[in-house]
Design a protein around this motif. Structure first.
Motif, PDB file in Angstrom:
ATOM      1  N   GLY A  84       0.946  -1.308  -0.046  1.00 23.73           N
ATOM      2  CA  GLY A  84      -0.132   0.152   0.075  1.00 23.73           C
ATOM      3  C   GLY A  84       0.833   1.199  -0.008  1.00 23.73           C
ATOM      4  N   SER A  85       0.248   2.209  -0.304  1.00 25.57           N
ATOM      5  CA  SER A  85       1.072   3.761  -0.289  1.00 25.57           C
ATOM      6  C   SER A  85       1.095   4.162   1.000  1.00 25.57           C
ATOM      7  CB  SER A  85       0.108   4.549  -1.256  1.00 25.57           C
ATOM      8  OG  SER A  85      -1.061   4.831  -0.844  1.00 25.57           O
ATOM      9  N   GLU A  95       2.686  -2.928  13.076  1.00 28.29           N
ATOM     10  CA  GLU A  95       4.202  -3.186  12.928  1.00 28.29           C
ATOM     11  C   GLU A  95       4.661  -2.737  11.421  1.00 28.29           C
ATOM     12  OE1 GLU A  95       1.619  -5.167  13.579  1.00 28.29           O
ATOM     13  OE2 GLU A  95       2.089  -5.726  15.704  1.00 28.29           O
ATOM     14  N   TRP A  96       3.948  -2.343  10.479  1.00 31.09           N
ATOM     15  CA  TRP A  96       4.210  -1.993   9.246  1.00 31.09           C
ATOM     16  C   TRP A  96       4.942  -0.459   9.295  1.00 31.09           C
ATOM     17  CZ3 TRP A  96       2.413  -4.080   4.212  1.00 31.09           C
ATOM     18  CH2 TRP A  96       1.930  -5.422   4.380  1.00 31.09           C
ATOM     19  N   HIS A  97       5.813  -0.162   8.567  1.00 28.49           N
ATOM     20  CA  HIS A  97       6.523   1.068   8.642  1.00 28.49           C
ATOM     21  C   HIS A  97       6.681   1.874   7.064  1.00 28.49           C
ATOM     22  CE1 HIS A  97       9.616  -1.767   7.468  1.00 28.49           C
ATOM     23  NE2 HIS A  97      10.235  -0.982   6.825  1.00 28.49           N
ATOM     24  N   CYS A 102      11.076   4.577  -1.051  1.00 22.23           N
ATOM     25  CA  CYS A 102      10.171   3.805  -2.081  1.00 22.23           C
ATOM     26  C   CYS A 102       8.519   4.172  -2.274  1.00 22.23           C
ATOM     27  CB  CYS A 102      10.009   2.214  -1.829  1.00 22.23           C
ATOM     28  SG  CYS A 102      11.826   1.681  -1.800  1.00 22.23           S
ATOM     29  N   ASP A 103       8.432   5.139  -1.557  1.00 22.74           N
ATOM     30  CA  ASP A 103       6.941   5.758  -1.302  1.00 22.74           C
ATOM     31  C   ASP A 103       5.893   4.311  -1.030  1.00 22.74           C
ATOM     32  OD1 ASP A 103       4.893   7.769  -1.499  1.00 22.74           O
ATOM     33  OD2 ASP A 103       4.811   7.252  -3.991  1.00 22.74           O
ATOM     34  N   ILE A 104       6.341   3.584  -0.420  1.00 22.96           N
ATOM     35  CA  ILE A 104       5.339   2.616   0.064  1.00 22.96           C
ATOM     36  C   ILE A 104       5.166   2.303   1.533  1.00 22.96           C
ATOM     37  CG2 ILE A 104       5.961   1.201  -2.105  1.00 22.96           C
ATOM     38  CD1 ILE A 104       7.705  -0.584  -0.612  1.00 22.96           C
ATOM     39  N   TRP A 105       4.352   1.445   1.876  1.00 22.65           N
ATOM     40  CA  TRP A 105       4.132   1.237   3.354  1.00 22.65           C
ATOM     41  C   TRP A 105       4.771  -0.046   3.399  1.00 22.65           C
ATOM     42  CZ3 TRP A 105       3.988   3.968   7.414  1.00 22.65           C
ATOM     43  CH2 TRP A 105       3.291   3.565   8.511  1.00 22.65           C
ATOM     44  N   SER A 110      11.460  -5.945   6.876  1.00 16.66           N
ATOM     45  CA  SER A 110      11.817  -5.419   5.740  1.00 16.66           C
ATOM     46  C   SER A 110      12.669  -4.025   5.929  1.00 16.66           C
ATOM     47  CB  SER A 110      10.766  -5.295   4.472  1.00 16.66           C
ATOM     48  OG  SER A 110       9.725  -4.172   4.945  1.00 16.66           O
ATOM     49  N   HIS A 111      13.638  -3.760   5.150  1.00 19.83           N
ATOM     50  CA  HIS A 111      14.455  -2.615   5.278  1.00 19.83           C
ATOM     51  C   HIS A 111      14.980  -1.968   3.914  1.00 19.83           C
ATOM     52  CE1 HIS A 111      15.042  -2.817   9.721  1.00 19.83           C
ATOM     53  NE2 HIS A 111      15.007  -4.140   9.442  1.00 19.83           N
ATOM     54  N   HIS A 112      15.223  -0.905   3.907  1.00 15.03           N
ATOM     55  CA  HIS A 112      15.679  -0.051   2.855  1.00 15.03           C
ATOM     56  C   HIS A 112      17.035  -0.230   2.442  1.00 15.03           C
ATOM     57  CE1 HIS A 112      15.159   2.658  -0.853  1.00 15.03           C
ATOM     58  NE2 HIS A 112      16.188   2.905  -0.139  1.00 15.03           N
ATOM     59  N   CYS A 113      17.601  -0.722   1.180  1.00 13.61           N
ATOM     60  CA  CYS A 113      18.993  -0.923   0.999  1.00 13.61           C
ATOM     61  C   CYS A 113      19.384   0.466   0.558  1.00 13.61           C
ATOM     62  CB  CYS A 113      19.358  -1.947   0.385  1.00 13.61           C
ATOM     63  SG  CYS A 113      21.185  -2.282  -0.038  1.00 13.61           S
ATOM     64  N   LYS A 114      20.333   1.109   0.963  1.00 11.06           N
ATOM     65  CA  LYS A 114      20.974   2.387   0.404  1.00 11.06           C
ATOM     66  C   LYS A 114      21.653   2.067  -1.080  1.00 11.06           C
ATOM     67  CE  LYS A 114      21.476   4.889   4.423  1.00 11.06           C
ATOM     68  NZ  LYS A 114      22.279   5.452   5.341  1.00 11.06           N
ATOM     69  N   ILE A 115      22.278   0.863  -1.103  1.00 12.25           N
ATOM     70  CA  ILE A 115      22.964   0.814  -2.236  1.00 12.25           C
ATOM     71  C   ILE A 115      22.074  -0.132  -3.653  1.00 12.25           C
ATOM     72  CG2 ILE A 115      24.959  -1.098  -3.210  1.00 12.25           C
ATOM     73  CD1 ILE A 115      25.951  -1.179  -0.284  1.00 12.25           C
ATOM     74  N   CYS A 116      21.361  -0.901  -3.036  1.00  9.25           N
ATOM     75  CA  CYS A 116      20.381  -1.441  -4.191  1.00  9.25           C
ATOM     76  C   CYS A 116      19.282  -0.478  -4.352  1.00  9.25           C
ATOM     77  CB  CYS A 116      19.830  -2.819  -3.497  1.00  9.25           C
ATOM     78  SG  CYS A 116      21.048  -3.948  -3.495  1.00  9.25           S
TER      79      CYS A 116
END
Length: 302
Positions: A84-85, A95-97, A102-105, A110-116
Motif C-alpha cells: 500500500g501507499s 508493525e508496518w513502517h 520507495c513511497d510504500i508502506w 523489511s528494510h531499505h538498502c541504500k546501495i540497491c
C-alpha cells in the motif's frame, strides 16, 4: 520466484564489481588447478579414491557456482504493486513502517538498502561479494553458497597440504618461497668445472608459472577458509533462531518459531533435498510479508 532485472544484476560499485569478478574467476581457476594438476599426483588415475574426489569436486563446484548465481539472480526486494501507499497507513497493522524513498508502506522485517535502492523483504545484509542484498527470497542460496565454500576450501586446503609438503616437498622440491628453492638447488647451478650457470640459477630462484599460481591460490585458500569459519560462527544464531542480522544485533527474537520451522524459513519446505542443488524446488512456507498473523496461525497449527 521473481528475478532481478538484467540491468541491475551487475553491481554499480567498482569494489563490488571486482569482488564478483574474483568469485567468478578464482573459483573455476582453483577447481581447474586442483582437479587437473593436484589430483593426478595425489591418487592413481581410475582408483576408487580418485573417482570419489573427482565426483566430490564436481558436486562442490557445481553447487558453489549455481548457488552463487541464483543468489545474484533471485530478487528479494518488495514488489511495490503489492504494498500500500503511505496514504493507506490506517489500513495496515502497526508493525508496518513507511518507506519514503520507495513511497510504500513496508511490512515488518523489511528494510531499505541504500546501495540497491530498494526495500528488501526480511533483509539480512548487503553482500559485497554477490553485489546484492540477501533477504527472504535468496537466503537459501546465499547460505548454501557459504556452507559449500567452507567445505570446498577445507577439502582444497587438506589436498594442497598433502600436495605441497608430502609430494612436491620431497620429489620436486616445491616450495612457496623462490629464494628458499634457490638454496635447495644451489649445487645444481654450477657445472663440472665449477662455473656458475646463470640460466640454471634463474630457473632455481624464480618459481615456475604453475608454482606462482598455486602459491597465490594456496594463500587465498587460507583466507577463505578462515573467513567462512568466522562468518558462519557469527551467523549461526540466524539459522537456529530464525532472526536476521539486524534482529540478532538488537536481540529481537520475536520471530523464533523453533529450530525446524526456522530452518524451513530459509531452506524451504523440502530442505532435506534442497542441499543437493539450487534447482530443486523448495517453496518457502511464508510470503515474507504478513509475519505476525501468519506466525500465530502456524504456531497454533503445530
Amino acid at each position: 520466484m521473481k528475478l532481478r532485472p538484467l540491468n541491475k544484476i551487475w553491481p554499480g560499485d567498482n569494489m563490488e564489481r571486482m569482488l564478483v569478478s574474483a568469485c567468478l574467476g578464482l573459483i573455476p581457476g582453483a577447481y581447474y588447478i586442483l582437479i587437473i594438476k593436484v589430483l593426478p599426483e595425489l591418487l592413481d588415475y581410475g582408483s576408487a579414491g580418485y573417482i570419489f574426489l573427482q565426483l566430490l569436486g564436481m558436486f562442490l563446484f557445481s553447487n558453489l557456482m549455481s548457488n552463487f548465481i541464483m543468489c545474484v539472480l533471485v530478487d528479494p526486494s518488495i514488489d511495490p504493486s503489492t504494498m500500500g501507499s503511505p496514504l493507506e497507513r490506517e489500513k495496515q497493522p502497526r508493525e508496518w513502517h513507511e518507506c519514503k524513498k520507495c513511497d510504500i508502506w513496508a511490512p515488518p522485517r523489511s528494510h531499505h538498502c541504500k546501495i540497491c535502492d530498494v526495500c528488501v523483504l526480511k533483509r539480512d545484509h548487503h553482500c559485497n561479494f554477490t553485489g546484492c542484498c540477501v533477504g527472504h527470497a535468496n537466503y537459501r542460496y546465499f547460505f548454501y553458497f557459504v556452507i559449500y565454500m567452507l567445505i570446498s576450501s577445507l577439502v582444497a586446503f587438506i589436498a594442497s597440504l598433502v600436495f605441497v609438503y608430502f609430494l612436491r616437498g620431497g620429489s620436486y622440491k616445491f616450495v612457496l618461497l623462490p629464494f628458499a628453492n634457490g638454496l635447495y638447488d644451489v649445487r645444481e647451478v654450477f657445472n663440472e668445472k665449477g662455473e656458475l650457470n646463470v640460466k640454471e640459477l634463474l630457473k632455481s630462484v624464480i618459481p615456475s608459472q604453475f608454482e606462482m599460481v598455486f602459491a597465490v591460490l594456496f594463500g587465498l585458500n587460507w583466507v577463505v577458509l578462515f573467513s567462512t569459519i568466522c562468518f558462519l560462527y557469527q551467523r549461526w544464531p540466524i539459522l537456529i533462531s530464525g532472526v536476521t542480522w539486524y534482529e540478532l544485533r538488537t536481540k529481537n527474537f520475536n520471530y523464533d518459531r523453533g529450530l525446524r520451522l526456522n530452518l524451513q524459513m530459509i531452506f524451504g519446505s523440502r530442505m532435506s533435498l534442497s542441499w543437493i542443488s539450487p534447482f530443486i524446488s523448495s517453496p518457502l512456507p511464508h510470503d515474507g510479508i504478513h509475519w505476525m498473523s501468519e506466525d500465530k496461525d502456524a504456531g497454533d497449527g503445530n
